[in-house]
Design an enzyme around this catalytic site. Sequence first.
Site, PDB file in Angstrom:
ATOM      1  CE  LYS A 195     -12.448  -9.889  -1.581  1.00 18.36           C
ATOM      2  NZ  LYS A 195     -12.692 -10.914  -1.046  1.00 18.36           N
TER       3      LYS A 195
ATOM      4  CE  LYS B 165      -4.307   1.292   1.236  1.00 14.84           C
ATOM      5  NZ  LYS B 165      -5.805   0.523   1.211  1.00 14.84           N
TER       6      LYS B 165
ATOM      7  CE  LYS C 147      -3.595 -11.778  -3.870  1.00 18.82           C
ATOM      8  NZ  LYS C 147      -4.934 -11.903  -3.719  1.00 18.82           N
TER       9      LYS C 147
HETATM   10  P1  ADP Z   1      -8.808 -10.677  -2.540  1.00 21.86           P
HETATM   11  O1  ADP Z   1      -7.214 -10.462  -3.063  1.00 21.86           O
HETATM   12  O2  ADP Z   1      -9.844 -10.819  -3.892  1.00 21.86           O
HETATM   13  O3  ADP Z   1      -9.153  -9.508  -1.562  1.00 21.86           O
HETATM   14  P2  ADP Z   1      -8.926 -12.386   0.026  1.00 21.86           P
HETATM   15  O4  ADP Z   1      -7.663 -11.469   0.201  1.00 21.86           O
HETATM   16  O5  ADP Z   1     -10.116 -11.952   0.626  1.00 21.86           O
HETATM   17  O6  ADP Z   1      -9.042 -12.037  -1.857  1.00 21.86           O
HETATM   18  O7  ADP Z   1      -8.588 -13.694  -0.228  1.00 21.86           O
HETATM   19  C1  ADP Z   1      -9.343 -14.869   0.481  1.00 21.86           C
HETATM   20  C2  ADP Z   1      -8.360 -16.109   0.343  1.00 21.86           C
HETATM   21  O8  ADP Z   1      -8.530 -16.416  -1.120  1.00 21.86           O
HETATM   22  C3  ADP Z   1      -7.015 -15.967   1.131  1.00 21.86           C
HETATM   23  O9  ADP Z   1      -6.757 -17.121   1.633  1.00 21.86           O
HETATM   24  C4  ADP Z   1      -6.389 -15.803  -0.203  1.00 21.86           C
HETATM   25  O10 ADP Z   1      -4.847 -16.184  -0.061  1.00 21.86           O
HETATM   26  C5  ADP Z   1      -7.015 -16.516  -1.340  1.00 21.86           C
HETATM   27  N1  ADP Z   1      -6.700 -15.891  -2.710  1.00 21.86           N
HETATM   28  C6  ADP Z   1      -7.099 -14.782  -2.948  1.00 21.86           C
HETATM   29  N2  ADP Z   1      -6.788 -14.342  -4.125  1.00 21.86           N
HETATM   30  C7  ADP Z   1      -6.016 -15.413  -4.723  1.00 21.86           C
HETATM   31  C8  ADP Z   1      -5.338 -15.583  -5.936  1.00 21.86           C
HETATM   32  N3  ADP Z   1      -5.449 -14.764  -6.940  1.00 21.86           N
HETATM   33  N4  ADP Z   1      -4.927 -17.010  -6.097  1.00 21.86           N
HETATM   34  C9  ADP Z   1      -4.678 -17.838  -5.097  1.00 21.86           C
HETATM   35  N5  ADP Z   1      -5.479 -17.403  -3.979  1.00 21.86           N
HETATM   36  C10 ADP Z   1      -6.145 -16.152  -3.682  1.00 21.86           C
END
Ligand code: ADP
Length: 312
Positions: free
Chosen positions: A195, A113, A192
């Site tokens: 959201k 960030k 990656k």
């Molecule tokens: P986002 O990055 O969409 O906000 P979160 O941080 O809420 O997702 O992640 C929720 C779970 O999903 C975590 O355990 C995270 O490691 C996994 N996760 C999120 N994005 C990915 C990705 N692109 N590839 C693999 N695992 C992911």
Amino acid sequence: MSKKRLFTGLQPSGTLHIGNYFGALKPFLDTYEEYDSHLMVADYHSLTTLKNSDELRRNTVDVVKDYLAAGVDPKKAVIFKQSSVPEHTELAWIFECLVSVKFLELAHAYKDKVAKGLEANAGLFNYPMLMAADILLYDTDIVPVGRDQQQHVEYAREAAKKFNLAYGDLFKEPTEKIVEGVGTVPGTDGQKMSKSYKNTIPLFGTKDEIQKAVMGIVTDSTGDRPENVYAIHKLFRTDAELEVIYEENKGKYKNLKEALLEDVEALVAPLREKRDSITDEMVAEVLKAGGEAARAEAAAKMSQVRQQIGII
Ligand code: ADP
Ligand code: TRP
């Protein structure tokens, strides 16, 4: 021998995408019954980014629906909200008093960030210690997470070590469980999938939404193979199967996207149907029972913590 404890958390910060599914949900589904499993909705963590109360309420219900629809059985796992157990924020504070600012400055979520020139709130800065509290309160052995969360589990180990050293052994050091071969699922733009990057393929989206996402995958690769399409397709098929499909459709990006769309839809369609049958009331019941069970465990652990640090 009693089962090992598994703990994982998910933020209710929006609809689940296939990155969440392959990075967190599927590995959880594949193994949670072998363990004594806890699944926590990290609503306090989501406050670091989400500032809309209606959205938070809605997302919390939605994410539980998503997990139930994907096949998690609430009789076989404790499903609860972080905010149902105030011991989490209480323990986080204690950990924050044990680790240094320098150490927290090295955490990826905060560092990224700041590197983007954005101002991080103090919650984001302390985020790894709240996550450490989540994990350590339940004597967790295994934490299934995507690779992006690996460092946070390392931070939880460090918090356990620091506490044990300062006040005597109390916390077990947890181990992360990263699904090999999946790691970080890329999004429709090759970054990656997340959201926050708006590059997701929704897990429970309508057919149209999924089509829009898949057809919108960025294909600026110079070779015959659209790398961003292939990278996502790899989650659904073996290399050998893909070899055939991509050879037959060399340079035909639209066909390849349609093939991927078919595979995504085959996964999503039955889940979508099940999800539609789950009501808000069913979710409320699950969270109430889970919250009570988790609170009882956390309260017992927290009274030991208070004893050891001299609060009582
Ligand atoms: P986002 O990055 O969409 O906000 P979160 O941080 O809420 O997702 O992640 C929720 C779970 O999903 C975590 O355990 C995270 O490691 C996994 N996760 C999120 N994005 C990915 C990705 N692109 N590839 C693999 N695992 C992911
Ligand atoms: N930080 C995790 C994420 O963004 C969610 C989370 C909160 C979590 N507490 C946890 C994951 C404890 C595993 C264990 O994905």
